[in-house]
Design an enzyme around this catalytic site. Sequence first.
Site, PDB file in Angstrom:
ATOM      1  N   ASN A  12       0.842  -1.078  -0.072  1.00  0.00           N
ATOM      2  CA  ASN A  12      -0.311  -0.015  -0.034  1.00  0.00           C
ATOM      3  C   ASN A  12       1.212   1.657  -0.344  1.00  0.00           C
ATOM      4  O   ASN A  12       1.559   1.938   0.646  1.00  0.00           O
ATOM      5  CB  ASN A  12      -1.080   0.582   1.171  1.00  0.00           C
ATOM      6  CG  ASN A  12      -1.760   0.861   1.216  1.00  0.00           C
ATOM      7  OD1 ASN A  12      -1.910   1.757   1.111  1.00  0.00           O
ATOM      8  ND2 ASN A  12      -2.509   1.323   2.117  1.00  0.00           N
ATOM      9  N   ARG A  96      -2.813  -2.009  -3.657  1.00  0.00           N
ATOM     10  CA  ARG A  96      -3.848  -1.632  -3.333  1.00  0.00           C
ATOM     11  C   ARG A  96      -3.609  -0.083  -4.121  1.00  0.00           C
ATOM     12  O   ARG A  96      -2.532   0.492  -4.352  1.00  0.00           O
ATOM     13  CB  ARG A  96      -3.714  -0.857  -2.233  1.00  0.00           C
ATOM     14  CG  ARG A  96      -5.108   0.199  -2.128  1.00  0.00           C
ATOM     15  CD  ARG A  96      -4.746   0.656  -0.735  1.00  0.00           C
ATOM     16  NE  ARG A  96      -6.001   1.209  -0.080  1.00  0.00           N
ATOM     17  CZ  ARG A  96      -6.163   2.384   0.490  1.00  0.00           C
ATOM     18  NH1 ARG A  96      -5.107   2.944   0.785  1.00  0.00           N
ATOM     19  NH2 ARG A  96      -6.935   3.246   0.689  1.00  0.00           N
ATOM     20  N   HIS A 185     -12.379   2.750  -0.205  1.00  0.00           N
ATOM     21  CA  HIS A 185     -12.177   1.785   0.885  1.00  0.00           C
ATOM     22  C   HIS A 185     -13.285   1.232  -0.177  1.00  0.00           C
ATOM     23  O   HIS A 185     -13.612  -0.664   0.683  1.00  0.00           O
ATOM     24  CB  HIS A 185     -13.558   2.076   1.908  1.00  0.00           C
ATOM     25  CG  HIS A 185     -12.985   3.782   3.185  1.00  0.00           C
ATOM     26  ND1 HIS A 185     -13.109   4.184   3.660  1.00  0.00           N
ATOM     27  CD2 HIS A 185     -11.430   3.621   3.057  1.00  0.00           C
ATOM     28  CE1 HIS A 185     -12.700   5.313   4.129  1.00  0.00           C
ATOM     29  NE2 HIS A 185     -11.452   4.795   3.582  1.00  0.00           N
ATOM     30  N   LEU A 214     -15.410   3.288   9.785  1.00  0.00           N
ATOM     31  CA  LEU A 214     -15.167   4.527  10.358  1.00  0.00           C
ATOM     32  C   LEU A 214     -13.509   4.681  10.914  1.00  0.00           C
ATOM     33  O   LEU A 214     -13.796   4.516  11.648  1.00  0.00           O
ATOM     34  CB  LEU A 214     -16.322   5.389  11.060  1.00  0.00           C
ATOM     35  CG  LEU A 214     -17.598   4.676  11.077  1.00  0.00           C
ATOM     36  CD1 LEU A 214     -18.538   4.767  12.646  1.00  0.00           C
ATOM     37  CD2 LEU A 214     -18.010   5.741  10.147  1.00  0.00           C
ATOM     38  N   GLY A 215     -13.182   5.425  10.031  1.00  0.00           N
ATOM     39  CA  GLY A 215     -11.829   5.390  10.404  1.00  0.00           C
ATOM     40  C   GLY A 215     -11.300   6.632  10.694  1.00  0.00           C
ATOM     41  O   GLY A 215     -12.323   7.699  10.830  1.00  0.00           O
ATOM     42  N   ARG A 246     -11.696  16.175   7.213  1.00  0.00           N
ATOM     43  CA  ARG A 246     -12.420  15.853   5.772  1.00  0.00           C
ATOM     44  C   ARG A 246     -13.675  16.144   5.722  1.00  0.00           C
ATOM     45  O   ARG A 246     -14.375  15.857   7.334  1.00  0.00           O
ATOM     46  CB  ARG A 246     -12.326  14.904   4.862  1.00  0.00           C
ATOM     47  CG  ARG A 246     -11.180  14.104   4.353  1.00  0.00           C
ATOM     48  CD  ARG A 246     -11.114  13.472   2.922  1.00  0.00           C
ATOM     49  NE  ARG A 246      -9.690  12.855   3.360  1.00  0.00           N
ATOM     50  CZ  ARG A 246     -10.200  11.438   3.232  1.00  0.00           C
ATOM     51  NH1 ARG A 246     -11.115  10.238   3.005  1.00  0.00           N
ATOM     52  NH2 ARG A 246      -8.544  11.144   3.239  1.00  0.00           N
ATOM     53  N   ARG A 289     -10.380   9.417  20.608  1.00  0.00           N
ATOM     54  CA  ARG A 289     -10.340   8.423  21.466  1.00  0.00           C
ATOM     55  C   ARG A 289      -9.864   9.948  22.515  1.00  0.00           C
ATOM     56  O   ARG A 289     -10.555  10.045  23.634  1.00  0.00           O
ATOM     57  CB  ARG A 289      -9.417   8.179  21.987  1.00  0.00           C
ATOM     58  CG  ARG A 289      -8.791   6.442  21.712  1.00  0.00           C
ATOM     59  CD  ARG A 289      -7.722   5.656  21.359  1.00  0.00           C
ATOM     60  NE  ARG A 289      -6.752   6.503  19.980  1.00  0.00           N
ATOM     61  CZ  ARG A 289      -5.912   5.873  19.691  1.00  0.00           C
ATOM     62  NH1 ARG A 289      -5.776   4.370  19.704  1.00  0.00           N
ATOM     63  NH2 ARG A 289      -5.507   5.917  18.707  1.00  0.00           N
ATOM     64  N   GLY A 335     -11.115   1.341  12.465  1.00  0.00           N
ATOM     65  CA  GLY A 335     -10.259   2.600  13.890  1.00  0.00           C
ATOM     66  C   GLY A 335     -11.731   3.442  15.402  1.00  0.00           C
ATOM     67  O   GLY A 335     -11.498   2.399  15.949  1.00  0.00           O
ATOM     68  N   GLY A 337     -14.930   2.494  14.269  1.00  0.00           N
ATOM     69  CA  GLY A 337     -16.090   1.560  14.272  1.00  0.00           C
ATOM     70  C   GLY A 337     -16.059   0.528  14.994  1.00  0.00           C
ATOM     71  O   GLY A 337     -16.825  -0.321  16.077  1.00  0.00           O
ATOM     72  N   GLU A 338     -14.448  -0.406  15.409  1.00  0.00           N
ATOM     73  CA  GLU A 338     -14.234  -1.626  15.768  1.00  0.00           C
ATOM     74  C   GLU A 338     -14.109  -0.590  17.678  1.00  0.00           C
ATOM     75  O   GLU A 338     -14.431  -1.926  18.114  1.00  0.00           O
ATOM     76  CB  GLU A 338     -12.836  -1.898  15.542  1.00  0.00           C
ATOM     77  CG  GLU A 338     -13.405  -2.917  14.152  1.00  0.00           C
ATOM     78  CD  GLU A 338     -11.827  -2.921  13.253  1.00  0.00           C
ATOM     79  OE1 GLU A 338     -11.452  -3.252  13.901  1.00  0.00           O
ATOM     80  OE2 GLU A 338     -11.702  -2.480  12.088  1.00  0.00           O
ATOM     81  N   GLU A 389      -8.488  -4.805   5.303  1.00  0.00           N
ATOM     82  CA  GLU A 389      -7.963  -4.831   3.577  1.00  0.00           C
ATOM     83  C   GLU A 389      -6.749  -5.327   2.839  1.00  0.00           C
ATOM     84  O   GLU A 389      -7.197  -6.246   2.002  1.00  0.00           O
ATOM     85  CB  GLU A 389      -8.020  -3.428   3.336  1.00  0.00           C
ATOM     86  CG  GLU A 389      -8.847  -2.523   3.778  1.00  0.00           C
ATOM     87  CD  GLU A 389      -9.394  -0.616   4.241  1.00  0.00           C
ATOM     88  OE1 GLU A 389      -8.482  -0.706   5.216  1.00  0.00           O
ATOM     89  OE2 GLU A 389      -9.350  -0.280   3.950  1.00  0.00           O
TER      90      GLU A 389
HETATM   91  P1  ADP Z   1      -7.280   5.378   9.033  1.00  0.00           P
HETATM   92  O1  ADP Z   1      -8.062   5.645   8.168  1.00  0.00           O
HETATM   93  O2  ADP Z   1      -6.021   5.996   9.629  1.00  0.00           O
HETATM   94  O3  ADP Z   1      -6.665   3.570   8.233  1.00  0.00           O
HETATM   95  P2  ADP Z   1      -7.879   3.827  11.069  1.00  0.00           P
HETATM   96  O4  ADP Z   1      -9.410   2.960  10.168  1.00  0.00           O
HETATM   97  O5  ADP Z   1      -7.073   2.885  11.529  1.00  0.00           O
HETATM   98  O6  ADP Z   1      -7.461   4.824   9.446  1.00  0.00           O
HETATM   99  O7  ADP Z   1      -9.412   4.712  12.250  1.00  0.00           O
HETATM  100  C1  ADP Z   1      -7.898   5.768  13.023  1.00  0.00           C
HETATM  101  C2  ADP Z   1      -8.758   6.250  13.505  1.00  0.00           C
HETATM  102  O8  ADP Z   1      -9.710   5.548  15.234  1.00  0.00           O
HETATM  103  C3  ADP Z   1      -8.100   7.194  15.103  1.00  0.00           C
HETATM  104  O9  ADP Z   1      -7.756   7.811  14.389  1.00  0.00           O
HETATM  105  C4  ADP Z   1      -9.365   7.123  16.521  1.00  0.00           C
HETATM  106  O10 ADP Z   1     -10.128   8.330  16.252  1.00  0.00           O
HETATM  107  C5  ADP Z   1     -10.297   5.323  15.636  1.00  0.00           C
HETATM  108  N1  ADP Z   1      -9.414   5.060  17.299  1.00  0.00           N
HETATM  109  C6  ADP Z   1      -8.793   3.893  17.178  1.00  0.00           C
HETATM  110  N2  ADP Z   1      -8.991   3.344  18.459  1.00  0.00           N
HETATM  111  C7  ADP Z   1      -9.584   3.963  18.725  1.00  0.00           C
HETATM  112  C8  ADP Z   1      -9.970   3.086  20.154  1.00  0.00           C
HETATM  113  N3  ADP Z   1      -9.763   2.274  21.333  1.00  0.00           N
HETATM  114  N4  ADP Z   1     -11.478   4.160  21.094  1.00  0.00           N
HETATM  115  C9  ADP Z   1     -11.688   4.710  19.553  1.00  0.00           C
HETATM  116  N5  ADP Z   1     -11.072   5.433  19.185  1.00  0.00           N
HETATM  117  C10 ADP Z   1     -10.342   4.988  18.492  1.00  0.00           C
END
Ligand code: ADP
Length: 403
Positions: A12, A96, A185, A214-215, A246, A289, A335, A337-338, A389
């Site tokens: 990637n 990717r 995505h 939701l990243g 964004r 966070r 990040g 969403g999980e 991914e």
């Molecule tokens: P990317 O789009 O860079 O791949 P990710 O899917 O890794 O992003 O998501 C990153 C985001 O996830 C961080 O900016 C943060 O907002 C959120 N995140 C990560 N861990 C946690 C957590 N434990 N609790 C809440 N939000 C989190």
Amino acid sequence: MTANPTRVLVLNSGSSSVKYQLLDMADGARLAVGLVERIGEETSYLAHTPLATGGAKREREERMADHADALKAVAEELAADGLGLDSPELAAIGHRVVHGGQKFTQPTVITEELVAELEKLVPLAPLHNPANITGIRTAMGLRPDLPQVAVFDTAFHSTMPESAARYAIDTATADEHSIRRYGFHGTSHAYVSRETAKLLGKDPSEANVIVLHLGNGASASAVRGGECVDTSMGLTPLEGLVMGTRSGDIDPAVILHLSRNAGMSVDEIDSLLNKKSGLIGLCGDNDMREIRRRIDEGDEQAALAFDVYVHRLKKYIGAYYAVLGKVDAIAFTAGVGENAAPVREAAVAGLEELGLAVDASLNAVRSGEPRLISPDYARVAVAVVPTDEELEIATQSYALVSA
Ligand code: ADP
């Protein structure tokens, strides 16, 4: 060559970074993961974890002038664990590629002609595609004999009907400039919608799923029977949900207003909407966070940012519910969403009439496994499904070269 090479290296490539994973498709095992950052800067950084040997993470800080330097360093690290790029067990390199335009709707074996076609798509993804092309060219230089596969972020969304893909602007102008909704995505939406169907014990062709990726970037998709019928990102990844930096959906006249009345240039507006908006624009932080921590301390700006984020999310859940007509599951991934239980709870709150609910204790569970967080009585399942991914890119690449 061994009889059946089964390893796939997934690359990637970003403008100043490369993330990589080496997977064995015989059993899906991850053999090595790593990344290179700050390519082209004074000191670049490489972190490599050889999962196959159980070895510790190794780090390097040295100047890597370009992607070729970076990939050579990655190749050295892999070779040190007996996983080098010259290994006969390597079946393919999967890349990717962010934008496939309208032409590339499937994973595609890379040829010189394909690279030339990708060059033509650069205006559609000026930040991403050049870096992807650089990664491809560099990898082809290192292993010219090895099949290399492009897996497009846009591909999964190519099944969107014209009613969802078209913007309501002058058709001739739109066609001349390839202006339409492509979505991004895609590998995540493909993987998560399929895994969600599995979690429900259904075949993907039988499940209607709303995927909320939701990243830092964020997008929603409506998936009917395994095919995407709508998604929230558009011509670029700027449209749709509120993201880390964004804006997502915005009245296009805001841009005209900023240009005419605030004297901002196109580049300044681009930077405002892509880098200084979303959560960071609303409250100065883009990490959920940190936003939650500030809310717990009574910070009103952080609370407003959270509310704007969740309001948009809820609107998309409602919109895609209507698009699909019948929904089997809503899946949270990436990040936020999980990990962010409060986001999941707030996004679904008040939607009981739609058959949607979240069980507080299930929602509070922290786990890396796909899981349901809705109560048994809910008509629509709410799920947390970790995305992967790299596995999806490796799976698609391997399917193509081993066919
Ligand atoms: P990317 O789009 O860079 O791949 P990710 O899917 O890794 O992003 O998501 C990153 C985001 O996830 C961080 O900016 C943060 O907002 C959120 N995140 C990560 N861990 C946690 C957590 N434990 N609790 C809440 N939000 C989190």
